[in-house]
Write a protein that holds these residues in place. Sequence first.
Motif, short mmCIF file in Angstrom:
data_model
loop_
_atom_site.label_atom_id
_atom_site.label_comp_id
_atom_site.label_asym_id
_atom_site.label_seq_id
_atom_site.Cartn_x
_atom_site.Cartn_y
_atom_site.Cartn_z
N ILE A 140 0.86 -1.18 0.00
CA ILE A 140 0.00 0.00 0.00
C ILE A 140 0.90 1.23 0.00
CG2 ILE A 140 -1.79 1.23 1.29
CD1 ILE A 140 -2.39 -1.63 2.56
N PHE A 141 0.61 2.18 -0.90
CA PHE A 141 1.48 3.34 -1.06
C PHE A 141 0.90 4.59 -0.42
CE2 PHE A 141 2.74 7.14 -3.49
CZ PHE A 141 4.09 7.14 -3.18
N ALA A 142 1.76 5.35 0.25
CA ALA A 142 1.41 6.67 0.77
C ALA A 142 2.59 7.61 0.57
CB ALA A 142 1.04 6.60 2.24
N ARG A 143 2.30 8.81 0.16
CA ARG A 143 3.32 9.85 -0.01
C ARG A 143 3.19 10.83 1.14
NH1 ARG A 143 3.30 15.10 -1.95
NH2 ARG A 143 1.04 14.92 -2.05
N LEU A 144 4.31 11.19 1.72
CA LEU A 144 4.32 12.21 2.78
C LEU A 144 4.90 13.49 2.22
CD1 LEU A 144 5.66 10.17 5.85
CD2 LEU A 144 3.28 10.69 5.25
N VAL A 145 4.50 14.62 2.78
CA VAL A 145 5.01 15.91 2.33
C VAL A 145 6.31 16.20 3.11
CG1 VAL A 145 4.46 18.33 1.92
CG2 VAL A 145 2.65 16.62 1.85
N VAL A 146 7.32 15.39 2.82
CA VAL A 146 8.66 15.54 3.40
C VAL A 146 9.67 15.32 2.28
CG1 VAL A 146 8.01 14.81 5.72
CG2 VAL A 146 8.77 13.11 4.09
N SER A 147 10.84 15.92 2.41
CA SER A 147 11.85 15.78 1.35
C SER A 147 12.49 14.39 1.36
CB SER A 147 12.91 16.87 1.46
OG SER A 147 13.49 16.84 2.74
N SER A 148 12.57 13.77 2.53
CA SER A 148 13.05 12.39 2.63
C SER A 148 12.35 11.72 3.81
CB SER A 148 14.57 12.33 2.80
OG SER A 148 14.95 12.88 4.03
N VAL A 149 12.17 10.43 3.70
CA VAL A 149 11.46 9.68 4.73
C VAL A 149 12.48 9.21 5.77
CG1 VAL A 149 10.01 7.66 5.21
CG2 VAL A 149 9.73 8.92 3.06
#
Length: 168
Positions: free
Chosen positions: A85-94
Amino acid sequence: MAQVSWICNMSCLREITNYVVIIGSDIDTLVVGPKHVVRDDFFSDFPPVLEKIAPQGAIEKMTPVPDAFVPIIKLEISGISIDLIFARLVVSSVPMNLDLKNNDYLRGLDEFEVRSLNGTRVTDEILELVPQQKTFRLALRAIKLWAQRKSEHTRRCVARGLTMYFLN
């Protein structure tokens, strides 16, 4: 489309295949990307990377489902079903020590991304409330196995019970 470098640790997927898995169940795995990785990248760029890093013949089936309730790639690795399951966060790196309980990570996300994160967030919240997590997990596995074995009978009984409840 942005050029994406996927960082994968295939040893994690190998470890998953060593767990005892109930037949017919799957393993839900959250893949978190930084802000420059979008949903289309997950479906176009991630499957070839998985095939490249997986041991030869380990991936028996891979089905991207971009129109699902949450962005998901269904895999079968060494006979074990895994839902990525994919999720994108509003961060430059995880960050490696990502704590999804932090509500700041929900800011700026779309509906799909919030839904993708919620499964993991809710599971973590429930587990924090349970005093004996090992016992709880074992009980859940036992209940799931029992329900699978009783599925046809249980479905009929539950359907009848719910019907009677709502008719009264």
